[in-house]
Motif scaffolding. Structure first.
Motif, PDB file in Angstrom:
ATOM      1  N   GLU A 148       0.808  -1.216   0.000  1.00  0.00           N
ATOM      2  CA  GLU A 148       0.000   0.000   0.000  1.00  0.00           C
ATOM      3  C   GLU A 148       0.842   1.267   0.000  1.00  0.00           C
ATOM      4  O   GLU A 148       0.298   2.375   0.110  1.00  0.00           O
ATOM      5  CB  GLU A 148      -0.942   0.003   1.211  1.00  0.00           C
ATOM      6  N   LEU A 149       2.155   1.135  -0.107  1.00  0.00           N
ATOM      7  CA  LEU A 149       3.040   2.289   0.044  1.00  0.00           C
ATOM      8  C   LEU A 149       3.406   2.975  -1.272  1.00  0.00           C
ATOM      9  O   LEU A 149       4.237   3.891  -1.270  1.00  0.00           O
ATOM     10  CB  LEU A 149       4.328   1.869   0.766  1.00  0.00           C
ATOM     11  N   ASN A 150       2.808   2.566  -2.379  1.00  0.00           N
ATOM     12  CA  ASN A 150       3.137   3.180  -3.672  1.00  0.00           C
ATOM     13  C   ASN A 150       2.402   4.516  -3.820  1.00  0.00           C
ATOM     14  O   ASN A 150       1.523   4.688  -4.658  1.00  0.00           O
ATOM     15  CB  ASN A 150       2.767   2.233  -4.817  1.00  0.00           C
ATOM     16  N   VAL A 151       2.802   5.476  -2.975  1.00  0.00           N
ATOM     17  CA  VAL A 151       2.187   6.805  -2.959  1.00  0.00           C
ATOM     18  C   VAL A 151       3.287   7.863  -2.990  1.00  0.00           C
ATOM     19  O   VAL A 151       4.461   7.579  -2.725  1.00  0.00           O
ATOM     20  CB  VAL A 151       1.308   7.005  -1.708  1.00  0.00           C
ATOM     21  N   ALA A 152       2.911   9.110  -3.299  1.00  0.00           N
ATOM     22  CA  ALA A 152       3.892  10.191  -3.429  1.00  0.00           C
ATOM     23  C   ALA A 152       4.362  10.711  -2.072  1.00  0.00           C
ATOM     24  O   ALA A 152       5.406  11.350  -1.983  1.00  0.00           O
ATOM     25  CB  ALA A 152       3.307  11.342  -4.245  1.00  0.00           C
ATOM     26  N   ASP A 153       3.586  10.448  -1.009  1.00  0.00           N
ATOM     27  CA  ASP A 153       3.934  10.956   0.327  1.00  0.00           C
ATOM     28  C   ASP A 153       3.837   9.836   1.361  1.00  0.00           C
ATOM     29  O   ASP A 153       2.962   9.853   2.234  1.00  0.00           O
ATOM     30  CB  ASP A 153       3.014  12.120   0.704  1.00  0.00           C
ATOM     31  N   PRO A 154       4.714   8.817   1.291  1.00  0.00           N
ATOM     32  CA  PRO A 154       4.574   7.628   2.139  1.00  0.00           C
ATOM     33  C   PRO A 154       4.641   7.916   3.636  1.00  0.00           C
ATOM     34  O   PRO A 154       3.951   7.251   4.422  1.00  0.00           O
ATOM     35  CB  PRO A 154       5.747   6.743   1.695  1.00  0.00           C
ATOM     36  N   VAL A 155       5.455   8.888   4.047  1.00  0.00           N
ATOM     37  CA  VAL A 155       5.581   9.183   5.485  1.00  0.00           C
ATOM     38  C   VAL A 155       4.268   9.758   6.018  1.00  0.00           C
ATOM     39  O   VAL A 155       3.749   9.320   7.050  1.00  0.00           O
ATOM     40  CB  VAL A 155       6.759  10.149   5.735  1.00  0.00           C
ATOM     41  N   SER A 156       3.716  10.751   5.308  1.00  0.00           N
ATOM     42  CA  SER A 156       2.418  11.313   5.711  1.00  0.00           C
ATOM     43  C   SER A 156       1.321  10.249   5.624  1.00  0.00           C
ATOM     44  O   SER A 156       0.455  10.149   6.504  1.00  0.00           O
ATOM     45  CB  SER A 156       2.046  12.493   4.814  1.00  0.00           C
ATOM     46  N   PHE A 157       1.366   9.459   4.555  1.00  0.00           N
ATOM     47  CA  PHE A 157       0.362   8.402   4.357  1.00  0.00           C
ATOM     48  C   PHE A 157       0.353   7.427   5.530  1.00  0.00           C
ATOM     49  O   PHE A 157      -0.713   7.027   6.018  1.00  0.00           O
ATOM     50  CB  PHE A 157       0.650   7.670   3.047  1.00  0.00           C
ATOM     51  N   ALA A 158       1.540   7.036   5.992  1.00  0.00           N
ATOM     52  CA  ALA A 158       1.640   6.077   7.094  1.00  0.00           C
ATOM     53  C   ALA A 158       1.027   6.648   8.374  1.00  0.00           C
ATOM     54  O   ALA A 158       0.345   5.938   9.122  1.00  0.00           O
ATOM     55  CB  ALA A 158       3.103   5.699   7.341  1.00  0.00           C
ATOM     56  N   LEU A 159       1.245   7.936   8.614  1.00  0.00           N
ATOM     57  CA  LEU A 159       0.682   8.567   9.810  1.00  0.00           C
ATOM     58  C   LEU A 159      -0.838   8.688   9.701  1.00  0.00           C
ATOM     59  O   LEU A 159      -1.564   8.473  10.681  1.00  0.00           O
ATOM     60  CB  LEU A 159       1.323   9.937  10.020  1.00  0.00           C
ATOM     61  N   HIS A 160      -1.325   9.030   8.503  1.00  0.00           N
ATOM     62  CA  HIS A 160      -2.784   9.040   8.299  1.00  0.00           C
ATOM     63  C   HIS A 160      -3.353   7.630   8.484  1.00  0.00           C
ATOM     64  O   HIS A 160      -4.455   7.459   9.029  1.00  0.00           O
ATOM     65  CB  HIS A 160      -3.120   9.545   6.890  1.00  0.00           C
ATOM     66  N   TYR A 161      -2.606   6.643   8.055  1.00  0.00           N
ATOM     67  CA  TYR A 161      -3.035   5.240   8.099  1.00  0.00           C
ATOM     68  C   TYR A 161      -3.318   4.786   9.537  1.00  0.00           C
ATOM     69  O   TYR A 161      -4.227   3.990   9.775  1.00  0.00           O
ATOM     70  CB  TYR A 161      -1.961   4.362   7.463  1.00  0.00           C
ATOM     71  N   VAL A 162      -2.515   5.317  10.487  1.00  0.00           N
ATOM     72  CA  VAL A 162      -2.681   4.913  11.890  1.00  0.00           C
ATOM     73  C   VAL A 162      -3.427   5.967  12.696  1.00  0.00           C
ATOM     74  O   VAL A 162      -3.498   5.886  13.928  1.00  0.00           O
ATOM     75  CB  VAL A 162      -1.309   4.616  12.543  1.00  0.00           C
ATOM     76  N   GLY A 163      -3.966   6.981  12.011  1.00  0.00           N
ATOM     77  CA  GLY A 163      -4.784   7.981  12.693  1.00  0.00           C
ATOM     78  C   GLY A 163      -4.057   9.177  13.271  1.00  0.00           C
ATOM     79  O   GLY A 163      -4.662   9.995  13.970  1.00  0.00           O
ATOM     80  N   GLN A 164      -2.755   9.313  12.968  1.00  0.00           N
ATOM     81  CA  GLN A 164      -1.979  10.453  13.469  1.00  0.00           C
ATOM     82  C   GLN A 164      -2.040  11.603  12.447  1.00  0.00           C
ATOM     83  O   GLN A 164      -1.038  11.973  11.830  1.00  0.00           O
ATOM     84  CB  GLN A 164      -0.521  10.032  13.721  1.00  0.00           C
ATOM     85  N   THR A 191      -2.657  14.914  12.753  1.00  0.00           N
ATOM     86  CA  THR A 191      -1.985  16.177  13.088  1.00  0.00           C
ATOM     87  C   THR A 191      -0.497  16.095  12.778  1.00  0.00           C
ATOM     88  O   THR A 191       0.075  17.007  12.171  1.00  0.00           O
ATOM     89  CB  THR A 191      -2.184  16.517  14.578  1.00  0.00           C
ATOM     90  N   LEU A 192       0.118  14.995  13.196  1.00  0.00           N
ATOM     91  CA  LEU A 192       1.549  14.817  12.927  1.00  0.00           C
ATOM     92  C   LEU A 192       1.806  14.716  11.426  1.00  0.00           C
ATOM     93  O   LEU A 192       2.840  15.176  10.929  1.00  0.00           O
ATOM     94  CB  LEU A 192       2.058  13.571  13.650  1.00  0.00           C
ATOM     95  N   ALA A 193       0.880  14.146  10.690  1.00  0.00           N
ATOM     96  CA  ALA A 193       1.019  14.037   9.233  1.00  0.00           C
ATOM     97  C   ALA A 193       1.098  15.422   8.604  1.00  0.00           C
ATOM     98  O   ALA A 193       1.811  15.634   7.618  1.00  0.00           O
ATOM     99  CB  ALA A 193      -0.154  13.257   8.643  1.00  0.00           C
ATOM    100  N   GLY A 194       0.367  16.384   9.168  1.00  0.00           N
ATOM    101  CA  GLY A 194       0.447  17.763   8.673  1.00  0.00           C
ATOM    102  C   GLY A 194       1.816  18.363   8.905  1.00  0.00           C
ATOM    103  O   GLY A 194       2.339  19.095   8.046  1.00  0.00           O
ATOM    104  N   PHE A 195       2.429  18.061  10.055  1.00  0.00           N
ATOM    105  CA  PHE A 195       3.774  18.569  10.331  1.00  0.00           C
ATOM    106  C   PHE A 195       4.806  17.991   9.366  1.00  0.00           C
ATOM    107  O   PHE A 195       5.813  18.631   9.057  1.00  0.00           O
ATOM    108  CB  PHE A 195       4.188  18.254  11.776  1.00  0.00           C
TER     109      PHE A 195
END
Length: 462
Positions: free
Chosen positions: A282-298, A300-304
């Motif tokens: 599921e990681l074939n995205v342009a923003d994997p770090v933000s995506f991972a944080l959204h994936y687990v419900g974080q 706010t941190l994804a915005g940072f």
């Protein structure tokens, strides 16, 4: 034929650098942050997810380790040269002292294209992240001023990309001290974001996501290593700063090796946690770090993370343009390019005119040219430089055995030879159209050398 391979005396190089002195303000800490500023950018915020999904899976960590070893071999070669030939120009200067003028001019010409295109391409990436950040505040800029013609979006100019390049140009022309201060702040911002991701993400790691660990086999790990190798590009820019360092023989090798070490550790940690948080498929995205944080419900941190990505890309942009100016500065000082590029401002102690010329060209490319088809040229140019410096270290050991070296590559000629062969192998994996464009650029450089550079070379006149 002999005149094509005439070499510069290392002693004369040092004397020449002292005659037209740049402002020496940087230390080992500044150089380390300069290297981190160049390396940590789109590689960690974009490349990690794509490579995990398409090539390596959870074994992405092994791909980063393999690439880190390969880059370390090239970094050792840079460090030895920087400790013995502390002059601006990086591989261009080192080649001039070992392999001769023609090779030096062509690798310098190659590096100019590499850094110029990298500057423009990174500015285009900065523009995309900036627009994404504005979208979070419900602000949308018109597409006509946010994309280059030919990008398929109906745009006339990528204005944010042009803006950030001119902003960086103004900063670099003012002085290296100011530029270093801004770079250091930006590096701390993006490091804080990455560390925050590691600390927050480790609690969401599920070991089941690491199974199967090597879904694409050993070939997938090697393919991944060849791809993420380019995430390390940038540490070589540290060597271009040699004439603006207080103690270059000591500090430049430290800056090169320390920045590469820190970035390798960060890449390994992020890739391990990233593939543990989210199934690699599921990681074939342009923003994997933000995506991972959204994936687990974080969320706010994804915005940072978006802020950290913009800071990361800004420092890459700053260091790439800085390196390009220092390469052309060194070539101009040797008479191989027009003298205007090596004039130093009486107050700012920077190549002021060169910086604005470079910034204007880079802004024009970023604003009006779709860079998608040119991106691989940056990779090919870098690998060519890594190959030459690996060969040049072996030559330097033979021709200057008694030269004072604060740092030595271990196991010469074995380590440099492995480095050169690895780089050549990666070069052969690049698309044929990239090689065609590369040979066209080198052919243009060859014509310029015989028409202008060879006749105006200060070494020839001497």
């Amino acid at each position: 034929m002999n005149s094509l391979f005439r070499k510069k005396s290392i002693t004369e190089m040092v004397k020449q650098s002292e005659q037209k002195s740049l402002d020496r303000t940087m230390g080992a800490f500044d150089l380390t942050l300069l290297g981190i500023g160049a390396i940590v950018g789109t590689g960690i915020f974009v490349l990690t997810g794509v490579v995990a999904a398409e090539a390596a899976g959870p074994a992405l960590i092994l791909s980063f380790i393999l690439s880190g070893i390969a880059c370390a071999l090239a970094a050792f070669c840079y460090a030895e040269f920087a400790s013995s030939v502390p002059i601006s120009g990086s591989v261009y200067t080192y080649t001039y002292a070992t392999l001769g003028e023609l090779f030096a001019f062509l690798i310098g010409w190659d590096l100019m294209l590499e850094y110029l295109l990298a500057t423009s391409a990174v500015a285009t990436g900065w523009s995309a992240y900036f627009q994404s950040l504005l979208a979070g505040f419900d602000i949308a800029l018109p597409e006509v001023i946010t994309s280059a013609p030919g990008a398929g979006k109906g745009g006339l100019i990528d204005l944010p990309a042009v803006f950030i390049i001119f902003l960086i140009t103004a900063l670099l022309s003012k002085g290296i001290k100011e530029s270093t201060r801004v770079n250091n702040i930006m590096v701390f911002v993006k490091l804080a974001v990455i560390v925050a991701f590691i600390i927050a993400g480790v609690w969401y790691v599920k070991p089941a996501n690491w199974t199967p660990f090597v879904p694409f086999g050993f070939d997938g790990i090697v393919t991944g290593a060849a791809t993420v190798f380019f995430a390390y590009i940038g540490f070589d820019a540290v060597a271009t700063a040699a004439e603006e360092v207080k103690r270059p023989q000591r500090d430049v090798p430290i800056g090169i090796i320390a920045s590469l070490t820190v970035c390798t550790i960060l890449y390994i940690a992020v890739s391990l946690i990233l593939t543990g948080m989210v199934p690699y498929t599921e990681l074939n995205v342009a923003d994997p770090v933000s995506f991972a944080l959204h994936y687990v419900g974080q969320n706010t941190l994804a915005g940072f993370v978006s802020v950290g990505a913009i800071a990361g890309i800004t420092t890459v942009l700053l260091v790439m343009m800085y390196a390009q100016v220092r390469i052309s500065f060194a070539m101009s000082r040797d008479g191989l390019l027009p003298s205007v590029l090596s004039s130093v401002h009486s107050v700012f102690k920077t190549p002021f005119k060169n910086t604005w010329i470079t910034g204007s060209v880079a802004a024009a490319i970023a604003g009006f040219v779709d860079l998608t088809t040119l991106a691989h040229l940056v990779n090919l140019g870098t690998l060519a430089a890594f190959t030459l410096i690996s060969i040049a270290v072996i030559v330097l050991r033979k021709t200057h055995p008694n030269l004072e070296r604060a740092f030595k590559v271990p196991f010469v000629p074995v380590f440099p030879a492995i480095s050169a062969l690895f780089c050549i192998y990666l070069m052969t994996s690049l698309p044929g159209i990239t090689w065609t464009a590369f040979f066209i650029w080198i052919s243009i450089g060859t014509i310029i050398y015989f028409v202008y550079a060879r006749k105006n070379s200060k070494l020839a006149k001497e």
